[in-house]
Design an enzyme around this catalytic site. Structure first.
Site, PDB file in Angstrom:
ATOM      1  CG  ASN A   9      -2.046   0.389   1.212  1.00 49.51           C
ATOM      2  OD1 ASN A   9      -2.126   1.086   2.318  1.00 49.51           O
ATOM      3  ND2 ASN A   9      -1.984   1.633  -0.165  1.00 49.51           N
TER       4      ASN A   9
ATOM      5  CB  CYS B 291       4.215   1.222  -4.940  1.00 49.71           C
ATOM      6  SG  CYS B 291       6.118   1.061  -4.666  1.00 49.71           S
ATOM      7  NE  ARG B 292       1.877  -3.596  -6.787  1.00 50.19           N
ATOM      8  CZ  ARG B 292       2.007  -4.750  -6.694  1.00 50.19           C
ATOM      9  NH1 ARG B 292       1.549  -5.629  -7.104  1.00 50.19           N
ATOM     10  NH2 ARG B 292       2.342  -5.956  -5.505  1.00 50.19           N
ATOM     11  CB  SER B 293      -3.227  -0.562  -3.731  1.00 58.04           C
ATOM     12  OG  SER B 293      -2.381  -0.226  -2.647  1.00 58.04           O
TER      13      SER B 293
ATOM     14  CG  ASP C 157       6.386  -5.221  -5.788  1.00 58.72           C
ATOM     15  OD1 ASP C 157       6.986  -4.395  -5.868  1.00 58.72           O
ATOM     16  OD2 ASP C 157       6.054  -6.392  -4.982  1.00 58.72           O
TER      17      ASP C 157
END
Ligand code: 4NP
Length: 166
Positions: free
Chosen positions: A20, A22-24, A135
């Protein structure tokens, strides 16, 4: 999407990755801007969380913030771990990869809760070689750019489907 969203006053959407950071949080920022641009702010509530809580309380990874900022996204979310309560509070839970989905499925308390989990990769339309959001944590700058490209693509299709389903 299995969850019934018809007639709901507000649709609550939770984006989930591992850390929680980077991507989300990037997915949340990308989707929020699309919602704001389309004047849909009243119909959606967005949040993000991670299956791993080791970065709880932190801002998104500096690299993610830098790359996002170049596209005009100001990521201010504070990392938190997914909780059992999230499966009650959110209508749709969007996993970034199959590992996230597996961990979420392990947490779901019922078939109904598990039915809220969907894959962000299923909404990628223009990057045909990708079926998930990879990721970027151990990648270079291109990994973060790729995440943003995939998210901008997938969020568009996801928002279309959510609007139709509501
Ligand atoms: P995210 O990236 O899941 O997109 O936030 C990662 C963040 C942290 C770690 C791995 C991936 N980590 O191992 O700490």
């Amino acid at each position: 999407m299995k969850a019934s969203l018809k007639g709901k006053e507000k649709v609550n959407v939770l984006f989930v990755c591992l850390g929680n950071i980077c991507r989300s949080p990037a997915a949340q920022g990308v989707m929020q801007r699309m919602i704001d641009e389309r004047g849909l702010g009243d119909r959606f509530y967005l949040d993000s969380a991670g299956t791993y809580g080791g970065h709880a309380g932190e801002l998104p990874d500096r690299r993610m913030r830098v790359h996002a900022q170049r596209r005009g996204y100001n990521l201010t979310h504070r990392s938190r771990r997914v909780t059992g309560q999230d499966f009650e509070d959110f209508d749709v839970i969007v996993a970034m990869d199959s590992s996230n989905r597996y961990n979420l499925q392990e947490m779901a308390a019922s078939v109904e809760e598990a039915g809220k989990i969907i894959m962000m990769g299923d909404y990628i339309r223009h990057y045909q070689h990708y079926d998930h959001i990879p990721d970027p944590y151990y990648e270079g700058a291109e990994g973060f750019e790729l995440v943003l490209n995939l998210l901008e693509d997938a969020c568009e299709a996801l928002l279309e489907e959510l609007v139709q389903a509501n």
